[in-house]
Write a protein that holds these residues in place. Sequence first.
Motif, PDB file in Angstrom:
ATOM      1  N   LYS A 194       0.631  -1.382   0.043  1.00 28.45           N
ATOM      2  CA  LYS A 194      -0.108  -0.645  -0.131  1.00 28.45           C
ATOM      3  C   LYS A 194       0.904   1.032   0.060  1.00 28.45           C
ATOM      4  CE  LYS A 194      -3.455   2.357   2.606  1.00 28.45           C
ATOM      5  NZ  LYS A 194      -4.475   2.050   4.003  1.00 28.45           N
ATOM      6  N   THR A 195       2.215   1.207   0.553  1.00 29.35           N
ATOM      7  CA  THR A 195       2.762   2.392   0.833  1.00 29.35           C
ATOM      8  C   THR A 195       4.218   2.496   0.401  1.00 29.35           C
ATOM      9  OG1 THR A 195       1.119   3.323   2.935  1.00 29.35           O
ATOM     10  CG2 THR A 195       3.186   4.316   2.315  1.00 29.35           C
ATOM     11  N   ALA A 196       4.806   1.705   0.552  1.00 25.35           N
ATOM     12  CA  ALA A 196       6.385   1.306   0.281  1.00 25.35           C
ATOM     13  C   ALA A 196       7.085   1.503  -1.053  1.00 25.35           C
ATOM     14  CB  ALA A 196       6.817   0.144   0.932  1.00 25.35           C
ATOM     15  N   HIS A 197       5.497   1.213  -1.780  1.00 23.40           N
ATOM     16  CA  HIS A 197       6.247   1.029  -3.388  1.00 23.40           C
ATOM     17  C   HIS A 197       6.163   2.700  -3.877  1.00 23.40           C
ATOM     18  CE1 HIS A 197       7.798  -3.430  -4.529  1.00 23.40           C
ATOM     19  NE2 HIS A 197       6.078  -3.196  -3.719  1.00 23.40           N
ATOM     20  N   TYR A 198       4.831   3.417  -3.402  1.00 23.46           N
ATOM     21  CA  TYR A 198       5.300   4.013  -3.934  1.00 23.46           C
ATOM     22  C   TYR A 198       5.543   5.741  -3.257  1.00 23.46           C
ATOM     23  CZ  TYR A 198       1.017   6.419  -1.881  1.00 23.46           C
ATOM     24  OH  TYR A 198       0.009   7.434  -1.057  1.00 23.46           O
ATOM     25  N   SER A 199       5.732   5.509  -2.478  1.00 28.11           N
ATOM     26  CA  SER A 199       6.706   6.447  -1.090  1.00 28.11           C
ATOM     27  C   SER A 199       7.983   6.130  -1.227  1.00 28.11           C
ATOM     28  CB  SER A 199       5.895   6.599   0.389  1.00 28.11           C
ATOM     29  OG  SER A 199       4.194   6.888   0.364  1.00 28.11           O
ATOM     30  N   GLY A 200       8.488   5.081  -1.838  1.00 28.02           N
ATOM     31  CA  GLY A 200       9.789   5.548  -1.520  1.00 28.02           C
ATOM     32  C   GLY A 200      10.473   4.435  -2.868  1.00 28.02           C
ATOM     33  N   ALA A 201      10.231   2.786  -2.853  1.00 31.54           N
ATOM     34  CA  ALA A 201      10.405   2.312  -3.278  1.00 31.54           C
ATOM     35  C   ALA A 201      10.822   2.730  -5.304  1.00 31.54           C
ATOM     36  CB  ALA A 201      10.399   1.505  -3.306  1.00 31.54           C
ATOM     37  N   THR A 202       9.386   3.238  -4.890  1.00 31.12           N
ATOM     38  CA  THR A 202       9.135   3.881  -6.880  1.00 31.12           C
ATOM     39  C   THR A 202      10.327   4.788  -7.314  1.00 31.12           C
ATOM     40  OG1 THR A 202       7.727   1.849  -7.275  1.00 31.12           O
ATOM     41  CG2 THR A 202       7.447   3.951  -8.983  1.00 31.12           C
ATOM     42  N   PRO A 203       9.806   5.978  -6.571  1.00 31.61           N
ATOM     43  CA  PRO A 203      10.497   7.357  -6.704  1.00 31.61           C
ATOM     44  C   PRO A 203      11.337   7.259  -6.729  1.00 31.61           C
ATOM     45  CG  PRO A 203       8.540   7.364  -5.308  1.00 31.61           C
ATOM     46  CD  PRO A 203       9.031   6.156  -5.539  1.00 31.61           C
ATOM     47  N   LEU A 204      12.611   6.331  -6.192  1.00 29.80           N
ATOM     48  CA  LEU A 204      14.025   6.305  -6.225  1.00 29.80           C
ATOM     49  C   LEU A 204      14.528   5.754  -7.106  1.00 29.80           C
ATOM     50  CD1 LEU A 204      14.759   5.464  -2.021  1.00 29.80           C
ATOM     51  CD2 LEU A 204      14.736   7.461  -3.748  1.00 29.80           C
ATOM     52  N   ALA A 205      13.471   4.293  -7.531  1.00 28.70           N
ATOM     53  CA  ALA A 205      14.191   3.405  -9.010  1.00 28.70           C
ATOM     54  C   ALA A 205      14.141   4.415  -9.688  1.00 28.70           C
ATOM     55  CB  ALA A 205      13.296   2.395  -8.403  1.00 28.70           C
ATOM     56  N   VAL A 206      12.826   4.394 -10.451  1.00 30.68           N
ATOM     57  CA  VAL A 206      12.785   5.507 -11.761  1.00 30.68           C
ATOM     58  C   VAL A 206      13.836   6.517 -11.767  1.00 30.68           C
ATOM     59  CG1 VAL A 206      11.037   7.515 -12.679  1.00 30.68           C
ATOM     60  CG2 VAL A 206      10.118   4.877 -11.652  1.00 30.68           C
TER      61      VAL A 206
END
Length: 350
Positions: A194-206
Amino acid sequence: METINDIIGDIPSAFTFDDFLSAYARRVGDLVNVYIPRGAHPDMDRYLYDPLKDFSKNGGKRHRPLICFAACKAVGGDMALATSAAAAIEHFHTAALIHDDIADEGELRRGKPCMHLTEGVGLAINVGDLALSTVNGTVVDDPALSDATKVRVISELIAMTRRTIEGQALDIGWARDGRYDVTPEDYLAMATHKTAHYSGATPLAVGAIIGGGTDEQVEALRTYGLATGLAFQIQDDLLNLIGMEESTKKDFRNDITEGKRTLVVVHALANGSEAQRARLVEILSARTKDAAQLSEAVDIMEAVGSIEYARGYAQQLTDDAKAQLVAALDPSPARDVLLSMADWFVTRLR
């Protein structure tokens, strides 16, 4: 139009993550809002585009676009190339908040009445849908990105969207069905999606992808984002229960009213006495807004040690994540800001 390189330029070497947010959040908010279009009819603006822009103008810390830019810079890339993707992630966040407030029957968001209360549920759903529709389109329409980069970034955004929706389904479904058999492991799976992918992982990876980072750097930043994003959600849950300023900015303790299965709650249910568990279930099931009962539920969680358990779990996540990121990236002010982010996520007060 002001560019991100005009706004940030070189990150000062002594900057903490809090400094980073304070210095650039407002101007980055203005930058990402440029990507909100206008309607072909004046009433489209009144009922659709203006409510979206007004909601986004009342933005938070803008940490998602800012960490996307920081990751791009940390791998040696041009932050200007990450602008459309950073805007896309911020507008996804807007959509998630609007829809989440409807699902949770929320009353306040960032100190103002929720959109479904001011505009009505139907229009609020539509505005949230519009924000979702801008996510991939913003990147597709960016002439500065190569087709190969666009495909890779959009694949990341599609996966982010699906994972967030999966996590939301668990969160809502457990509350709807009165599920009190949820374990800490179940919670961690839900919060990660719910949170970790769009609040951390995806912004950093992108950010790293657009910046030309190696596969190893992209994955290291993704892993870092998952750990710190999960810590961010745990801290958010804690603030809803015991935050000082939270009561003036959001629905204080409404997670209890909504019967949310947070890490604190599931730990208390698993480790409390039979009497403590029975009373906590009773309060969680009542959808009460009575301040005394909400306080009683928090007292039970305190007595079981669940609040300290959640704090400690979040702290351990960030400590481990920081050690891994140090090994993956060369020293730079951008890397230092990202390392400071982990501490901010577990110590922020709002």
